[in-house]
Design an enzyme around this catalytic site. Structure first.
Site, PDB file in Angstrom:
ATOM      1  N   GLU A   1       1.205  -1.412   0.021  1.00 61.47           N
ATOM      2  CA  GLU A   1      -0.137  -0.485   0.070  1.00 61.47           C
ATOM      3  C   GLU A   1       1.022   1.101   0.252  1.00 61.47           C
ATOM      4  O   GLU A   1       0.413   2.506  -0.704  1.00 61.47           O
ATOM      5  CB  GLU A   1      -0.995   0.231   1.408  1.00 61.47           C
ATOM      6  CG  GLU A   1      -1.845  -1.590   1.122  1.00 61.47           C
ATOM      7  CD  GLU A   1      -2.865  -1.430   0.453  1.00 61.47           C
ATOM      8  OE1 GLU A   1      -2.758  -0.615  -1.325  1.00 61.47           O
ATOM      9  OE2 GLU A   1      -2.443  -2.496   0.458  1.00 61.47           O
TER      10      GLU A   1
ATOM     11  N   TYR B   1      -0.896  -8.291 -10.905  1.00 63.94           N
ATOM     12  CA  TYR B   1      -0.722  -7.738 -10.064  1.00 63.94           C
ATOM     13  C   TYR B   1       0.770  -9.320 -10.398  1.00 63.94           C
ATOM     14  O   TYR B   1       2.023  -8.709 -10.052  1.00 63.94           O
ATOM     15  CB  TYR B   1      -1.320  -9.027  -8.741  1.00 63.94           C
ATOM     16  CG  TYR B   1      -2.032  -7.951  -8.185  1.00 63.94           C
ATOM     17  CD1 TYR B   1      -3.510  -8.068  -8.609  1.00 63.94           C
ATOM     18  CD2 TYR B   1      -1.983  -7.281  -7.411  1.00 63.94           C
ATOM     19  CE1 TYR B   1      -4.480  -6.713  -8.073  1.00 63.94           C
ATOM     20  CE2 TYR B   1      -2.780  -6.635  -5.854  1.00 63.94           C
ATOM     21  CZ  TYR B   1      -3.754  -6.236  -6.670  1.00 63.94           C
ATOM     22  OH  TYR B   1      -5.080  -6.044  -6.422  1.00 63.94           O
TER      23      TYR B   1
HETATM   24  N1  BES Z   1      -5.517  -1.158  -4.720  1.00 64.80           N
HETATM   25  C1  BES Z   1      -5.926  -2.689  -3.736  1.00 64.80           C
HETATM   26  C2  BES Z   1      -7.623  -2.922  -3.949  1.00 64.80           C
HETATM   27  C3  BES Z   1      -8.227  -3.040  -5.159  1.00 64.80           C
HETATM   28  C4  BES Z   1      -7.600  -3.381  -6.187  1.00 64.80           C
HETATM   29  C5  BES Z   1      -9.717  -2.350  -4.546  1.00 64.80           C
HETATM   30  C6  BES Z   1      -8.746  -3.574  -6.921  1.00 64.80           C
HETATM   31  C7  BES Z   1     -10.199  -2.453  -5.642  1.00 64.80           C
HETATM   32  C8  BES Z   1     -10.498  -2.797  -7.109  1.00 64.80           C
HETATM   33  C9  BES Z   1      -4.613  -2.635  -3.072  1.00 64.80           C
HETATM   34  O1  BES Z   1      -4.066  -2.491  -3.330  1.00 64.80           O
HETATM   35  C10 BES Z   1      -4.337  -4.122  -2.992  1.00 64.80           C
HETATM   36  O2  BES Z   1      -3.568  -4.309  -3.946  1.00 64.80           O
HETATM   37  N2  BES Z   1      -4.714  -5.149  -1.698  1.00 64.80           N
HETATM   38  C11 BES Z   1      -3.863  -6.416  -1.916  1.00 64.80           C
HETATM   39  C12 BES Z   1      -2.890  -6.164  -0.814  1.00 64.80           C
HETATM   40  C13 BES Z   1      -2.033  -7.486  -1.360  1.00 64.80           C
HETATM   41  C14 BES Z   1      -1.648  -7.744  -2.902  1.00 64.80           C
HETATM   42  C15 BES Z   1      -1.140  -7.195  -0.791  1.00 64.80           C
HETATM   43  C16 BES Z   1      -5.404  -7.053  -1.282  1.00 64.80           C
HETATM   44  O3  BES Z   1      -6.456  -6.229  -0.311  1.00 64.80           O
HETATM   45  O4  BES Z   1      -5.089  -8.447  -0.730  1.00 64.80           O
HETATM   46 ZN    ZN Z   2      -2.598  -2.829  -5.091  1.00 63.21          ZN
END
Ligand code: BES
Ligand code: ZN
Length: 626
Positions: free
Chosen positions: A318, A403
Site C-alpha cells: 500500500e 499483480y
Molecule cells: N488497490 C488494491 C485493492 C483494490 C484493487 C481494490 C482493485 C479495488 C479494485 C490494493 O492495493 C491491493 O492490491 N490490495 C491487496 C494487497 C495485496 C496484493 C498485498 C489485497 O487486498 O489483497
Molecule cells: Zn494494490
C-alpha cells in the site's frame, strides 16, 4: 477437480456470461466504466459537506464540483451515481446560483445510474455544480457497522471503499481514474467519534464531531475515502502512525513498527514521497481488502495482526502505491497492471531491503503458484496484462494477472537491464508522469524512449508487447524460486507417503510461508487421519495467521475434511476480507457435495460482510453451482 479455485477467476467467468456485447469501435484508452465524458467537461475540485447519520445509515449534505467545460457546445453534463438520492442541483458562477434541471438515466447493474445535468451554454466554461444529495443504506462503497461488529463493541463505525467504481455510491461525480481532483471536506459526526479521510488528517485533532479536511494534491476519484469510528492514534515514526480502535492500538504498533523504515527506504528507491504524512487505519475484519492505498492513510485489514509481522508485505504494497497508482495512475482499469503489477514489484523490492531476500523469494514463490492457478482458469485473451476491457467487473476482472504477471514483467526488465539502470528508469517514470495518468501504450513508448531504443538494448519492443498483449507467461520470465519452500514441498510429499514422521519435520524455525507451501503441496490422496494429525500438530484450525487459515480451510473444503468444518465456519465468521473467505466458499461449493452448506454458512455470515465482499461470494457461489 481444481486444486484451488481462485475467487477472482470465478468473477471473470461471471463477467463473461454478461449480455453486453463488446462494441466494435473499441478504444483501449477509453474508460468503459464511467458514464462521464471527460473530453467534454472535467472536474477540478470537489468540496464536500456531509453529515454522518448512523441511525439512518446515510451520508447527507452537499457536493460541490468545480468544473471546466472543454467542449463549449456541451450542455448535458453526465455524472456517475449509484443509489443516490439527489434533492437539488444548482449551477454557481461568480457567486450567483441558479437551479438547473437534472434527470437520471437507465441503471446499469455494475456501473450505477448516469445523472444528466443541464448546464446552459451561457454560464461559460467554468462553473460549480452544487448538488444536494443523500446516500442509500445499500451504498456499495459504505459499510455501516453496528457496535458489535467493531473491536470495542460500543460505538458504531462507517468506512468507504471507493476503488474501483464505488465512489459514485457516496458522491455524485465523474468516477474515472482518467481525471484528477483536489478536494476539501467538512464532515459532521456524533461527538464521540473521529472522522478520517484520504487527506490531511491531524493526529492531534480534538474530538468535536466536526472535522475539516483538505487534499491539495490532485487525486483520481477512486482514492476518495472516509472512515468514522472510535479511532485513536499512535505514532510509528516521525512521519508515520496508526489509527485504530483503542483495543487494537498496541498490537498495531507492534505489528507495523517497520512502517517508518519502509517509507524512508521507498523514498531512497523511488524518489520523494509527495504526500506529507503516511498513516495506517486498521479497520474491523469486514474490510473487504488486505489494504487500500487511500492517499496519506492506507486502510488496512486487521487480519494482518498475526503477532509476528509476517504479513506486513501488504503495508509495503500500500505504501508503494503512493508512487505507482496514486502519483502515476492507470489511465483506465484496463491498464490496472501499471498500478498493481508495478506496486507488487516495488513491494518486493522494499521487503527485500527491510527484511531479507530469502523471505521475499518465499513470497514470490507463493505469488507465482497463485498466478499459475489463475492462468488455468482465465481465458487466453484475458491473460494479457492489458486485455480488451469493455465489459467486465472492474472490481476484480484480472485476478492475480495484473499483480503477479505484472510483477514478473518488471522483474524480467530489471534482470535484462540490471538493477541500477532499471531503478533509475522507474524513478524517472514517476517524475515524468507525476500527478498524471498513463496508458499501457504510453508506458511502452516511454520504455522505448529510455531503454529499448538504446543500441545495446537486450530487449525488443516485440518482447515487451508479448507481455502486455499476449496470453500466459513469455518464456523470458524469471521464475521465482526458494530453497526453503522447495524443501517444505519435498517434506510434504515424504510425510504424506509415510517416509517420515511429522515430528521429524522441524518446523520450529519455519516461516508461515513455508507452512503454507507444505500444506499446498500435500498430495490429493492424503488420509483424513493424516489431516487430523497435521491439524493437531500445527494447530491449524485455530491458527492466528490468517493466510495459514486461508490455505488450510481451502484444503479442508476441497478434501471434505469434515472434522474441521466447525473451525471452517468460525473462519468464515471471523474474517470478511475477500481473499480469506471467497476461495473457501468456492472450494466448499465446488467439492461436489457442500453447495448447500456453503450457501447456509454464507447466509449466517453475510450480515457481517462488506457489500463488495458479498457480491464476490455471491458470484463465486453462483459460478460453482451446477
Ligand atoms: N488497490 C488494491 C485493492 C483494490 C484493487 C481494490 C482493485 C479495488 C479494485 C490494493 O492495493 C491491493 O492490491 N490490495 C491487496 C494487497 C495485496 C496484493 C498485498 C489485497 O487486498 O489483497
Ligand atoms: Zn494494490
Amino acid at each position: 477437480m481444481h486444486r484451488s479455485i481462485q475467487f477472482l477467476a470465478l468473477l471473470i467467468l461471471a463477467a463473461c456470461s454478461s449480455d453486453r456485447t463488446p462494441a466494435d469501435d473499441y478504444d483501449p484508452a477509453r474508460d468503459y466504466f464511467t458514464f462521464a465524458d471527460t473530453r467534454a467537461v472535467v472536474t477540478e475540485h470537489l468540496a464536500l459537506d456531509l453529515e454522518v447519520d448512523f441511525a439512518a445509515e446515510e451520508l447527507r449534505g452537499y457536493a460541490m464540483l468545480s468544473m471546466r467545460r472543454l467542449d463549449p457546445q456541451v450542455t448535458d453534463v453526465v455524472l456517475d451515481t449509484r443509489d443516490l438520492t439527489v434533492r437539488s442541483i444548482a449551477v454557481i458562477v461568480d457567486g450567483s446560483s441558479e437551479s438547473v434541471d437534472f434527470e437520471f438515466g437507465e441503471t446499469h447493474p455494475r456501473l450505477g445510474t448516469p445523472l444528466h445535468v443541464t448546464v446552459p451554454v451561457d454560464v461559460g466554461d467554468r462553473f460549480d455544480l452544487m448538488i444536494e444529495y443523500a446516500t442509500a443504506p445499500e451504498s456499495t462503497a459504505l459499510q455501516w457497522l453496528p457496535p458489535e461488529l467493531t473491536a470495542g463493541g460500543k460505538h458504531p463505525m462507517v468506512f468507504s471503499q471507493s476503488q474501483a467504481v464505488h465512489a459514485r455510491s457516496w458522491i455524485p461525480l465523474q468516477d474515472t481514474p482518467a481525471i484528477r481532483i483536489t478536494y476539501e471536506a467538512r464532515i459532521r459526526t456524533p461527538e464521540s467519534l473521529l472522522a478520517l479521510m484520504s487527506a490531511d488528517n491531524d493526529p492531534l485533532a480534538p474530538r468535536t464531531g466536526e472535522y475539516r479536511f483538505d487534499m491539495p494534491q490532485p487525486i483520481p476519484s477512486y482514492l476518495l475515502a472516509l472512515a468514522v469510528g472510535n479511532f485513536y492514534f499512535a505514532p510509528l515514526g516521525e512521519d508515520t502512525g496508526v489509527y485504530t480502535e483503542p483495543e487494537l492500538l498496541d498490537a498495531s504498533v507492534y505489528e507495523f513498527a517497520d512502517t517508518q523504515a519502509m517509507l524512508e527506504q521507498a523514498e531512497k528507491m523511488f524518489g520523494p514521497y509527495d504526500w506529507g504524512r503516511y498513516d495506517l487505519l486498521i479497520l474491523p475484519p469486514s474490510f473487504p481488502y488486505g489494504g487500500m492505498e487511500n492517499p496519506r492513510l492506507s486502510f488496512i485489514t486487521p487480519s494482518l495482526l498475526a503477532g509476528d509481522r509476517s504479513l506486513v508485505s501488504v503495508i509495503a504494497h500500500e505504501l508503494a502505491h503512493s508512487w505507482s497508482g496514486n502519483l502515476v495512475t492507470n489511465a483506465t482499469w484496463r491498464d490496472g497492471w501499471l498500478n498493481e503489477g508495478m506496486t507488487s514489484y516495488m513491494e518486493s523490492r522494499l521487503m527485500e531491503v527491510i527484511y531479507d531476500a530469502g523471505r521475499v523469494d518465499e513470497e514470490r514463490v507463493l505469488m507465482y503458484r497463485e498466478l499459475l492457478l489463475d492462468l488455468e482458469e482465465v481465458r487466453p485473451e484475458m491473460q494479457a496484462l492489458a486485455p480488451r476491457l469493455d465489459d467486465a467487473d472492474p472490481d476484480g476482472f484480472q485476478g492475480t494477472i495484473h499483480y503477479s504477471k505484472g510483477q514478473l514483467f518488471l522483474e524480467y526488465l530489471e534482470h535484462a537491464f540490471g538493477r541500477e539502470v532499471f531503478d533509475e528508469f522507474l524513478a524517472g517514470y514517476f517524475r515524468e508522469f507525476a500527478f498524471g495518468t498513463v496508458t499501457t501504450e504510453q508506458f511502452l513508448d516511454y520504455l522505448d524512449a529510455r531503454l529499448l531504443g538504446r543500441e545495446d538494448s537486450p530487449v525488443t519492443r516485440a518482447e515487451v508487447e508479448s507481455w502486455t498483449y499476449g496470453p500466459g507467461l513469455p518464456a523470458t520470465a524469471v521464475i521465482p524460486s526458494s530453497a526453503n519452500l522447495d524443501r517444505a514441498a519435498e517434506l510434504a510429499v515424504s510425510w504424506a507417503a509415510g517416509d517420515i514422521e511429522l515430528g521429524d519435520v522441524s518446523v520450529a524455525g519455519w516461516s508461515p510461508h513455508a507452512r503454507i507451501h507444505f500444506i499446498n503441496n500435500l498430495p490429493a490422496d492424503l488420509s483424513a487421519a493424516q489431516l487430523g494429525e497435521l491439524d493437531a500438530a500445527w494447530n491449524l484450525s485455530d491458527t492466528r495467521n490468517a493466510e495459514i487459515g486461508r490455505t488450510w480451510f481451502i484444503q479442508v473444503a476441497e478434501r471434505r475434511y469434515t472434522p474441521a468444518y466447525d473451525a471452517l465456519a468460525a473462519h468464515l465468521q471471523r474474517y470478511g476480507r475477500g481473499r480469506l473467505i471467497a476461495p473457501v466458499y468456492a472450494a466448499l461449493a465446488g467439492n461436489g457435495h457442500d453447495g448447500a452448506l456453503a450457501a447456509e454458512l454464507f447466509g449466517q455470515a453475510k450480515s457481517k460482510y462488506h457489500p463488495i465482499a458479498v457480491a464476490w461470494i455471491e458470484s463465486s457461489l453462483h459460478a460453482a453451482s451446477p
